[in-house]
Design a protein around this motif. Structure first.
Motif, PDB file in Angstrom:
ATOM      1  N   ILE A 151       0.848  -1.207   0.000  1.00  0.00           N
ATOM      2  CA  ILE A 151       0.000   0.000   0.000  1.00  0.00           C
ATOM      3  C   ILE A 151       0.882   1.255   0.000  1.00  0.00           C
ATOM      4  CG2 ILE A 151      -1.741   1.278   1.322  1.00  0.00           C
ATOM      5  CD1 ILE A 151      -2.375  -1.485   2.691  1.00  0.00           C
ATOM      6  N   CYS A 152       1.849   1.257   0.897  1.00  0.00           N
ATOM      7  CA  CYS A 152       2.704   2.427   1.072  1.00  0.00           C
ATOM      8  C   CYS A 152       3.612   2.617  -0.150  1.00  0.00           C
ATOM      9  CB  CYS A 152       3.582   2.272   2.311  1.00  0.00           C
ATOM     10  SG  CYS A 152       2.786   1.412   3.687  1.00  0.00           S
ATOM     11  N   CYS A 155       3.180   5.054  -3.163  1.00  0.00           N
ATOM     12  CA  CYS A 155       3.590   6.463  -3.094  1.00  0.00           C
ATOM     13  C   CYS A 155       5.044   6.618  -2.657  1.00  0.00           C
ATOM     14  CB  CYS A 155       2.707   7.243  -2.129  1.00  0.00           C
ATOM     15  SG  CYS A 155       0.998   7.355  -2.668  1.00  0.00           S
ATOM     16  N   HIS A 156       5.466   5.775  -1.708  1.00  0.00           N
ATOM     17  CA  HIS A 156       6.810   5.962  -1.142  1.00  0.00           C
ATOM     18  C   HIS A 156       7.879   5.170  -1.880  1.00  0.00           C
ATOM     19  CE1 HIS A 156       5.655   8.426   2.337  1.00  0.00           C
ATOM     20  NE2 HIS A 156       4.569   7.674   2.419  1.00  0.00           N
ATOM     21  N   LEU A 166       5.368  13.090  -5.270  1.00  0.00           N
ATOM     22  CA  LEU A 166       4.293  12.253  -4.743  1.00  0.00           C
ATOM     23  C   LEU A 166       4.426  12.047  -3.231  1.00  0.00           C
ATOM     24  CD1 LEU A 166       1.851  10.744  -5.896  1.00  0.00           C
ATOM     25  CD2 LEU A 166       3.290   8.707  -6.114  1.00  0.00           C
ATOM     26  N   PRO A 168       7.543  11.773   0.212  1.00  0.00           N
ATOM     27  CA  PRO A 168       8.944  11.800   0.676  1.00  0.00           C
ATOM     28  C   PRO A 168       9.452  10.401   1.017  1.00  0.00           C
ATOM     29  CG  PRO A 168       7.465  12.648   2.381  1.00  0.00           C
ATOM     30  CD  PRO A 168       6.607  12.307   1.206  1.00  0.00           C
ATOM     31  N   PRO A 169      10.749  10.249   1.201  1.00  0.00           N
ATOM     32  CA  PRO A 169      11.295   8.926   1.495  1.00  0.00           C
ATOM     33  C   PRO A 169      10.964   8.444   2.907  1.00  0.00           C
ATOM     34  CG  PRO A 169      13.026  10.578   1.569  1.00  0.00           C
ATOM     35  CD  PRO A 169      11.799  11.283   1.099  1.00  0.00           C
ATOM     36  N   LEU A 170      10.891   7.126   3.039  1.00  0.00           N
ATOM     37  CA  LEU A 170      10.770   6.504   4.361  1.00  0.00           C
ATOM     38  C   LEU A 170      12.156   6.024   4.814  1.00  0.00           C
ATOM     39  CD1 LEU A 170       7.507   4.388   3.832  1.00  0.00           C
ATOM     40  CD2 LEU A 170       7.706   6.664   4.857  1.00  0.00           C
ATOM     41  N   SER A 173      14.249   8.269   7.142  1.00  0.00           N
ATOM     42  CA  SER A 173      13.409   9.374   7.619  1.00  0.00           C
ATOM     43  C   SER A 173      13.346   9.396   9.139  1.00  0.00           C
ATOM     44  CB  SER A 173      11.993   9.244   7.049  1.00  0.00           C
ATOM     45  OG  SER A 173      11.091  10.022   7.821  1.00  0.00           O
ATOM     46  N   LEU A 191      -1.415  12.772   6.619  1.00  0.00           N
ATOM     47  CA  LEU A 191      -0.499  13.885   6.885  1.00  0.00           C
ATOM     48  C   LEU A 191      -0.484  14.815   5.680  1.00  0.00           C
ATOM     49  CD1 LEU A 191       1.809  14.941   8.853  1.00  0.00           C
ATOM     50  CD2 LEU A 191       3.391  13.555   7.479  1.00  0.00           C
ATOM     51  N   GLY A 192      -0.493  16.106   5.941  1.00  0.00           N
ATOM     52  CA  GLY A 192      -0.460  17.062   4.833  1.00  0.00           C
ATOM     53  C   GLY A 192       0.286  18.325   5.218  1.00  0.00           C
ATOM     54  N   GLY A 193       0.521  19.171   4.239  1.00  0.00           N
ATOM     55  CA  GLY A 193       1.179  20.451   4.499  1.00  0.00           C
ATOM     56  C   GLY A 193       2.696  20.334   4.437  1.00  0.00           C
ATOM     57  N   ALA A 206      -0.485  16.732  -2.970  1.00  0.00           N
ATOM     58  CA  ALA A 206      -1.572  15.954  -2.356  1.00  0.00           C
ATOM     59  C   ALA A 206      -1.106  15.408  -1.011  1.00  0.00           C
ATOM     60  CB  ALA A 206      -1.983  14.807  -3.264  1.00  0.00           C
ATOM     61  N   MET A 208      -0.971  12.821   2.360  1.00  0.00           N
ATOM     62  CA  MET A 208      -1.089  11.364   2.539  1.00  0.00           C
ATOM     63  C   MET A 208      -2.442  11.102   3.174  1.00  0.00           C
ATOM     64  SD  MET A 208       1.202   8.693   4.662  1.00  0.00           S
ATOM     65  CE  MET A 208       0.450   7.340   5.540  1.00  0.00           C
TER      66      MET A 208
HETATM   67  C1  HEC Z   1      -1.333   8.251  -1.506  1.00  0.00           C
HETATM   68  C2  HEC Z   1       0.091   8.230  -1.361  1.00  0.00           C
HETATM   69  C3  HEC Z   1       0.607   7.688  -0.041  1.00  0.00           C
HETATM   70  C4  HEC Z   1       0.450   6.446   0.483  1.00  0.00           C
HETATM   71  C5  HEC Z   1      -0.332   5.288  -0.099  1.00  0.00           C
HETATM   72  C6  HEC Z   1       1.189   6.439   1.707  1.00  0.00           C
HETATM   73  N1  HEC Z   1       1.785   7.647   1.931  1.00  0.00           N
HETATM   74 FE1  HEC Z   1       2.926   8.151   3.495  1.00  0.00          FE
HETATM   75  N2  HEC Z   1       3.101  10.010   2.788  1.00  0.00           N
HETATM   76  C7  HEC Z   1       2.529  10.484   1.629  1.00  0.00           C
HETATM   77  C8  HEC Z   1       2.784  11.894   1.514  1.00  0.00           C
HETATM   78  C9  HEC Z   1       2.323  12.788   0.374  1.00  0.00           C
HETATM   79  C10 HEC Z   1       3.499  12.264   2.648  1.00  0.00           C
HETATM   80  C11 HEC Z   1       3.979  13.669   3.004  1.00  0.00           C
HETATM   81  C12 HEC Z   1       2.846  14.445   3.644  1.00  0.00           C
HETATM   82  C13 HEC Z   1       3.199  15.926   3.782  1.00  0.00           C
HETATM   83  O1  HEC Z   1       3.730  16.479   2.839  1.00  0.00           O
HETATM   84  O2  HEC Z   1       2.893  16.485   4.849  1.00  0.00           O
HETATM   85  C14 HEC Z   1       3.694  11.055   3.414  1.00  0.00           C
HETATM   86  C15 HEC Z   1       4.391  11.010   4.593  1.00  0.00           C
HETATM   87  C16 HEC Z   1       4.628   9.878   5.315  1.00  0.00           C
HETATM   88  C17 HEC Z   1       5.452   9.808   6.509  1.00  0.00           C
HETATM   89  C18 HEC Z   1       6.215  10.959   7.147  1.00  0.00           C
HETATM   90  C19 HEC Z   1       7.250  11.500   6.220  1.00  0.00           C
HETATM   91  C20 HEC Z   1       8.306  10.507   5.832  1.00  0.00           C
HETATM   92  O3  HEC Z   1       8.564  10.406   4.618  1.00  0.00           O
HETATM   93  O4  HEC Z   1       8.812   9.805   6.678  1.00  0.00           O
HETATM   94  C21 HEC Z   1       5.430   8.518   6.930  1.00  0.00           C
HETATM   95  C22 HEC Z   1       6.133   7.930   8.128  1.00  0.00           C
HETATM   96  C23 HEC Z   1       4.584   7.782   6.015  1.00  0.00           C
HETATM   97  N3  HEC Z   1       4.115   8.637   5.050  1.00  0.00           N
HETATM   98  C24 HEC Z   1       4.303   6.450   6.122  1.00  0.00           C
HETATM   99  C25 HEC Z   1       3.456   5.756   5.262  1.00  0.00           C
HETATM  100  C26 HEC Z   1       3.109   4.365   5.441  1.00  0.00           C
HETATM  101  C27 HEC Z   1       3.634   3.462   6.527  1.00  0.00           C
HETATM  102  C28 HEC Z   1       2.246   4.056   4.434  1.00  0.00           C
HETATM  103  C29 HEC Z   1       1.536   2.728   4.184  1.00  0.00           C
HETATM  104  C30 HEC Z   1       0.678   2.269   5.236  1.00  0.00           C
HETATM  105  C31 HEC Z   1       2.073   5.250   3.629  1.00  0.00           C
HETATM  106  N4  HEC Z   1       2.823   6.262   4.172  1.00  0.00           N
HETATM  107  C32 HEC Z   1       1.276   5.337   2.523  1.00  0.00           C
HETATM  108  C33 HEC Z   1       1.847   9.759   0.697  1.00  0.00           C
HETATM  109  C34 HEC Z   1       1.444   8.442   0.879  1.00  0.00           C
END
Ligand code: HEC
Length: 263
Positions: A151-152, A155-156, A166, A168-170, A173, A191-193, A206, A208
């Motif tokens: 799922i993650c 985007c990641h 789209l 940022p890196p995990l 992080s 999470l947004g902004g 967009a 998350m």
């Molecule tokens: C629809 C796209 C999308 C999906 C799917 C998604 N993320 Fe994200 N994620 C983002 C975005 C966009 C941000 C940055 C939000 C911001 O700019 O404030 C983010 C930020 C994060 C962050 C904090 C920033 C960082 O890069 O460390 C974490 C932790 C994170 N996501 C974990 C997850 C996990 C775990 C999943 C799966 C369960 C997931 N995300 C699924 C789009 C996504």
């Protein structure tokens, strides 16, 4: 001699008066009796009466033999058919408005939203204990986490390196490996902004979106996985830790300032 004594009509005056009065009342009674005379019941009337009787019997049978089972607060109650609508109305009027169960449906600025905000502000902050960062990680949990990571990944990126424009890196992080409540709350609320990750400032078009539909176990395992993959090393996340933040589900997406500052 009095001439009236010779006239039989005058002599029997009283008798004739009595006869006239009697005759009049007799006629009156006859007219009343005639008017009140009952016509024999028509076939339609007989059938109609029978139909009402049958209907009443069927209704009584239905009430005795059927009743609608309705589940109310976990228990099954018997409701006779004629009460079903009243009962449904009662249940609906007593149940919470859908908006409260789906906070995303609450109208911004409405009294309900203000009440919910006040409640959220007054709620005691959740404090959870971090697990030992050096404890060995259960391979089964890593395996399960890898599955949910699909799922993650969308985007990641498959290696958690982020995708330009789209997400940022995990990998590496500070939000991922820092205080465990941050990634838990991010997954539960989105999470947004503007956001800074590894010294780079992101302001993605967009936000998350929350993945709160995942179970506590699934979130725990996917976060354990991302915290211990792509070169990351951090404590395992448990379902209990996720559960502690479940109450936040449905609140608006987080901003970086809502999170605990990672070191
Ligand atoms: C629809 C796209 C999308 C999906 C799917 C998604 N993320 Fe994200 N994620 C983002 C975005 C966009 C941000 C940055 C939000 C911001 O700019 O404030 C983010 C930020 C994060 C962050 C904090 C920033 C960082 O890069 O460390 C974490 C932790 C994170 N996501 C974990 C997850 C996990 C775990 C999943 C799966 C369960 C997931 N995300 C699924 C789009 C996504």
């Amino acid at each position: 001699m009095d001439p009236s004594q010779d006239n039989p009509i005058i002599r029997f005056k009283a008798f004739f008066w009595a006869l006239a009065v009697f005759g009049f009342f007799g006629l009156l009674l006859a007219v009343i009796a005639l008017n009140n005379r009952k016509a024999p019941p028509s076939l339609e009337d007989v059938v109609a009466v029978k139909r009402y009787e049958t209907r009443a019997k069927v209704d009584a049978d239905q009430q005795a033999n059927f009743s609608y089972k309705m589940v109310e607060e976990g228990k099954t109650v018997q409701v006779p058919p004629h009460d079903v609508f009243a009962h449904v109305g009662k249940v609906l009027s007593q149940s919470k408005p859908a908006a409260v169960e789906r906070p995303e449906c609450v109208i911004p600025g409405s009294p309900t939203q203000k009440k919910m905000e006040a409640e959220a502000a007054n709620a005691a902050p959740v404090v959870i204990k971090e697990n030992d960062a050096n404890a060995p990680i259960d391979p089964a949990v890593m395996e399960a986490g890898k599955t949910s990571f699909a799922i993650c990944m969308a985007c990641h990126g498959p290696e958690g390196n982020g995708v330009a424009g789209l997400a940022p890196p995990l990998a590496g992080s500070e939000w991922v490996v820092g205080p465990v409540e941050n990634p838990i709350r991010i997954v539960l609320r989105g999470l947004g902004g503007p956001l800074s990750v590894k010294g780079l400032d992101y302001n993605l078009p967009a936000p998350m979106v929350a993945a709160a539909y995942l179970t506590d176990d699934q979130i725990a395992s996917v976060l354990t996985y991302v915290r211990n993959s792509f070169g990351n090393k951090a404590s395992a996340v448990t379902a209990d830790q996720v559960k502690a933040y479940r109450g936040e589900v449905g609140q608006p997406a987080l901003k970086a300032t809502d999170l605990k500052a990672p070191k």
